[in-house]
Design a protein around this motif. Structure first.
Motif, short mmCIF file in Angstrom:
data_model
loop_
_atom_site.label_atom_id
_atom_site.label_comp_id
_atom_site.label_asym_id
_atom_site.label_seq_id
_atom_site.Cartn_x
_atom_site.Cartn_y
_atom_site.Cartn_z
N CYS A 31 0.82 -1.22 0.00
CA CYS A 31 0.00 0.00 0.00
C CYS A 31 0.85 1.27 0.00
O CYS A 31 1.89 1.33 0.67
CB CYS A 31 -0.92 -0.01 1.22
N HIS A 32 0.36 2.28 -0.70
CA HIS A 32 1.08 3.56 -0.77
C HIS A 32 1.07 4.29 0.57
O HIS A 32 1.80 5.26 0.75
CB HIS A 32 0.47 4.45 -1.86
N CYS A 50 -3.56 -2.85 1.26
CA CYS A 50 -4.44 -1.69 1.09
C CYS A 50 -5.74 -1.85 1.87
O CYS A 50 -6.46 -0.87 2.09
CB CYS A 50 -4.76 -1.49 -0.39
N PHE A 51 -6.04 -3.07 2.28
CA PHE A 51 -7.31 -3.33 2.97
C PHE A 51 -7.14 -3.23 4.49
O PHE A 51 -7.27 -4.23 5.20
CB PHE A 51 -7.87 -4.69 2.55
N LEU A 95 -12.40 -2.23 3.57
CA LEU A 95 -12.38 -1.31 2.44
C LEU A 95 -10.93 -0.97 2.17
O LEU A 95 -10.11 -0.93 3.10
CB LEU A 95 -13.17 -0.06 2.84
N ASP A 96 -10.58 -0.74 0.92
CA ASP A 96 -9.17 -0.46 0.63
C ASP A 96 -8.87 1.04 0.77
O ASP A 96 -9.75 1.85 1.06
CB ASP A 96 -8.76 -1.02 -0.73
N CYS A 97 -7.61 1.38 0.57
CA CYS A 97 -7.14 2.75 0.82
C CYS A 97 -7.81 3.77 -0.11
O CYS A 97 -7.98 4.93 0.26
CB CYS A 97 -5.62 2.82 0.69
#
Lengths: 130, 130
Positions: free
Chosen positions: A96-97, A103-104, B77-79
């Protein structure tokens, strides 16, 4: 090599399909991005995940800025042929950035999204060469 | 209960986001479908996965025909707030309409998609009451 396998994918009208990156060892779903035909072709040929950036409207070799490349161990397609699933090795352990593993990281609890996972590395540190 | 958490989701212009169903025990990615606001709301309230069927253009309580309901253990939920990840218990052990555990049974090998997973139950048997 023939590329007829690329024709088997049900590309949406915008030419894209969602692609899920799953950690091949832990099974954790790390991120979802988008692929066009060229992105999937390059992913298969290079063994590293290449996506289509919808915001930047260009091919995105994941890790090109962060160093967090994704080594692709397996590529699957679903029964509708419109979603790609990658089994990957996540270089650096961060997909993830935001600097998190996945990302979750936002989880629904008592009617609110709660951030659950630790930031492994400060994004400013990750993207310092930009 | 407030539904402001539903406003935090970045619904696409068509009102949908992709939703991944992952087996909460095995970690296997079982399927990807789509959700609109009402589908996600019902999923959270009922504890069973409800999707939006793009082909039938209506809410789809997964399992309503097959009996293969999905008990939802966690919603993430993702970023970018535009992809939902469900941890689920798959009733009947079959998520795919082809009678397989997962919809992702097609694997890229030597430039061809190869079907890898066994059919657990004949689809005609699954959908016999339709």
């Amino acid at each position: 090599m023939t590329e007829s396998w690329l024709n088997r994918v049900n590309w949406a009208t915008d030419g894209l399909v969602p692609a899920i990156a799953q950690d091949a060892v832990t099974g954790r779903v790390l991120m979802v991005a988008w692929m066009n035909r060229e992105a999937l072709k390059r992913t298969a040929e290079s063994g590293e995940a290449v996506y289509w950036s919808r915001s930047r409207k260009k091919l995105w070799h994941k890790g090109e800025e962060s160093g967090h490349f994704q080594k692709v161990k397996e590529i699957r397609l679903d029964c509708d042929k419109d979603v790609v699933l990658l089994q990957i090795e996540q270089i650096g352990g961060i997909a993830c950035h935001t600097g998190r593993v996945s990302c979750f990281f936002s989880k629904l609890e008592n009617g609110q999204w709660q951030d659950t996972d630790a930031v492994i590395k400060n994004p400013e540190e990750i993207y310092k060469n930009e």
